[in-house]
Design an enzyme around this catalytic site. Structure first.
Site, mmCIF file in Angstrom:
data_model
loop_
_atom_site.group_PDB
_atom_site.id
_atom_site.type_symbol
_atom_site.label_atom_id
_atom_site.label_comp_id
_atom_site.label_asym_id
_atom_site.label_seq_id
_atom_site.Cartn_x
_atom_site.Cartn_y
_atom_site.Cartn_z
ATOM 1 N N LYS A 53 0.803 -1.216 0.000
ATOM 2 C CA LYS A 53 0.000 0.000 0.000
ATOM 3 C C LYS A 53 0.845 1.280 0.000
ATOM 4 O O LYS A 53 2.030 1.263 0.317
ATOM 5 C CB LYS A 53 -0.950 -0.024 1.193
ATOM 6 C CG LYS A 53 -2.123 -0.982 0.948
ATOM 7 C CD LYS A 53 -3.208 -0.845 1.990
ATOM 8 C CE LYS A 53 -4.380 -1.751 1.663
ATOM 9 N NZ LYS A 53 -5.414 -1.740 2.721
ATOM 10 N N ARG B 145 -3.363 -9.866 5.737
ATOM 11 C CA ARG B 145 -3.851 -9.993 4.351
ATOM 12 C C ARG B 145 -2.766 -9.475 3.431
ATOM 13 O O ARG B 145 -2.505 -8.282 3.382
ATOM 14 C CB ARG B 145 -5.129 -9.171 4.202
ATOM 15 C CG ARG B 145 -5.746 -9.247 2.820
ATOM 16 C CD ARG B 145 -7.000 -8.386 2.695
ATOM 17 N NE ARG B 145 -7.549 -8.459 1.361
ATOM 18 C CZ ARG B 145 -7.106 -7.707 0.343
ATOM 19 N NH1 ARG B 145 -6.102 -6.830 0.536
ATOM 20 N NH2 ARG B 145 -7.644 -7.840 -0.856
HETATM 21 C C1 LIG Z 1 -10.009 -5.841 0.197
HETATM 22 N N1 LIG Z 1 -9.042 -5.102 1.020
HETATM 23 C C2 LIG Z 1 -8.098 -4.238 0.585
HETATM 24 N N2 LIG Z 1 -7.385 -3.746 1.617
HETATM 25 C C3 LIG Z 1 -7.899 -4.326 2.751
HETATM 26 C C4 LIG Z 1 -7.603 -4.220 4.129
HETATM 27 O O1 LIG Z 1 -6.627 -3.408 4.579
HETATM 28 N N3 LIG Z 1 -8.343 -4.940 4.991
HETATM 29 C C5 LIG Z 1 -9.328 -5.760 4.574
HETATM 30 N N4 LIG Z 1 -10.038 -6.463 5.524
HETATM 31 N N5 LIG Z 1 -9.662 -5.912 3.271
HETATM 32 C C6 LIG Z 1 -8.949 -5.199 2.380
#
Ligand SMILES: Cn1cnc2c(O)nc(N)nc21
Length: 280
Positions: free
Chosen positions: A222, A256
Site C-alpha cells: 500500500k 492480508r
Molecule cells: C479488500 N481489502 C483491501 N485492503 C484491505 C484491508 O486493509 N483490509 C481488509 N479487511 N480488506 C482489504
C-alpha cells in the site's frame, strides 16, 4: 480464539496469513494476473503451499480511485473461482465484497468468511451476512474508494474515529443477529487516511483489543509504505514485513498479503520471539 468458517476451524490463538487473490482486471499490484480462472487457481495453490491459512477472493478493486463494478460482473468474476477453490483445493475462502448478493452466492458455494471493506453498510448486507452464518471482518473506511483520499481530515483523532466507527458497526451486527463471536476488526489502512494517520493508527492498534475481537491487518504493497519509504508498488515487501512483525507483537491475528511465503516467515519469527520458542 478460533472461528468456525464453513467447516474449517480457523485457529486464531496464533497469527495467520491470508493470501490475496484479486480477480479484477485493474487490481493495483498484480496487474490482473489472476484475471484468468486457471491462473487464479495456480496462484491460490501456491499461496496455500506457502502457508496461507485462507485465500481472500476479490472481484471489485478497492484501491483508491477504483471504479465500482456491477453485481453481475462481480458474480461472474468471483463465483467460478470460489467454487473451484473450495471443491478442488478444499481451501478456506474469504470473500472480499460489500455486495449482499455476492455474499449470499459465494456462501452457498462454500466461502468461509466475509471480508467487507464497507463493514456491512450497504443495504441488505447485514441480513445477508446474518443469514450466511459466516464470520465477518468489519473494516473502517470513510467514503468510497473512488473519492476517499480527497478528504482525509478527521474532527477527532484517527484512533478515536476508528474505535467509534467499529463500536457502531459491532452494535449493528449484534442487532441484526450476528453474534459478536463471529466478528473480526480491521482499522482499514489506506482507506481515506493520510500517511501520518496511517502510521499513528498502526502505532496504536493495540487499543482495539478493548473489543476483544481478532484484528485483521492489510497493508501489503500500500501507499502507506510507498510514501514512507519512497518505494514503487513492486518494492514494498520489506516495508510490509517490518509492519507485520510490529503488528504480531501488538496482537494482530490475521495478515492480508500478496507475498505469502516471506510473510509466513516474518509472522513465525516474530511469534517465536513472543512465545520464546519455535512453532514449527
Ligand atoms: C479488500 N481489502 C483491501 N485492503 C484491505 C484491508 O486493509 N483490509 C481488509 N479487511 N480488506 C482489504
Amino acid at each position: 480464539m478460533s472461528l468456525e468458517c464453513a467447516g474449517h476451524l480457523l485457529d486464531l490463538s496464533r497469527p495467520r496469513v491470508m493470501g490475496i487473490l484479486n480477480v479484477t482486471p485493474d487490481s493495483f499490484s498484480d496487474g490482473g494476473r489472476s484475471a484468468t480462472l486457471d491462473a487464479a487457481l495456480r496462484n491460490a495453490e501456491q499461496m496455500l503451499a506457502d502457508g496461507a491459512a485462507m485465500i481472500d477472493v476479490g472481484g471489485e478493486s478497492t484501491r483508491p480511485g477504483a471504479t465500482p463494478v456491477s453485481t453481475e460482473e462481480e458474480l461472474e468474476r468471483v463465483c467460478p473461482v470460489v467454487e473451484r477453490l473450495v471443491s478442488e483445493l478444499g481451501a478456506l475462502v474469504s470473500i472480499d465484497t460489500s455486495n449482499p448478493q455476492v455474499m449470499r452466492e459465494t456462501a452457498r458455494l462454500g466461502a468461509g468468511m466475509i471480508n467487507d471493506v464497507r463493514a456491512l453498510n450497504r443495504d441488505g448486507a447485514l441480513e445477508a451476512a446474518a443469514d450466511s452464518g459466516l464470520p465477518v471482518c468489519l473494516m473502517h473506511m470513510r467514503g468510497e474508494p473512488d473519492t476517499m483520499q480527497q478528504d482525509t481530515h478527521y474532527a477527532q483523532s484517527i484512533e478515536q474515529e476508528v474505535r467509534t466507527f467499529l463500536a457502531a458497526r459491532i452494535a449493528a451486527c449484534e442487532a441484526a443477529g450476528i453474534a459478536r463471536e463471529r466478528l473480526l476488526l480491521d482499522p482499514g489502512f489506506g482507506f481515506g487516511k493520510s500517511l501520518q494517520d496511517n502510521l499513528r493508527l498502526y502505532h496504536r492498534m493495540a487499543q482495539l483489543h478493548e473489543f476483544n475481537l481478532p484484528l485483521l491487518i492489510g497493508t501489503s504493497r500500500k501507499s502507506m509504505i510507498g510514501n514512507a519509504l519512497g518505494r514503487a508498488v513492486e518494492d514494498r515487501l520489506a516495508g510490509n514485513l517490518a509492519l507485520t512483525a510490529l503488528a504480531v507483537r501488538d496482537g494482530a491475528r490475521l495478515f492480508r498479503v500478496h507475498d505469502v511465503a516471506p510473510t509466513v516467515d516474518a509472522v513465525d519469527m516474530a511469534w517465536a520471539v513472543l512465545q520464546e520458542g519455535t512453532i514449527r
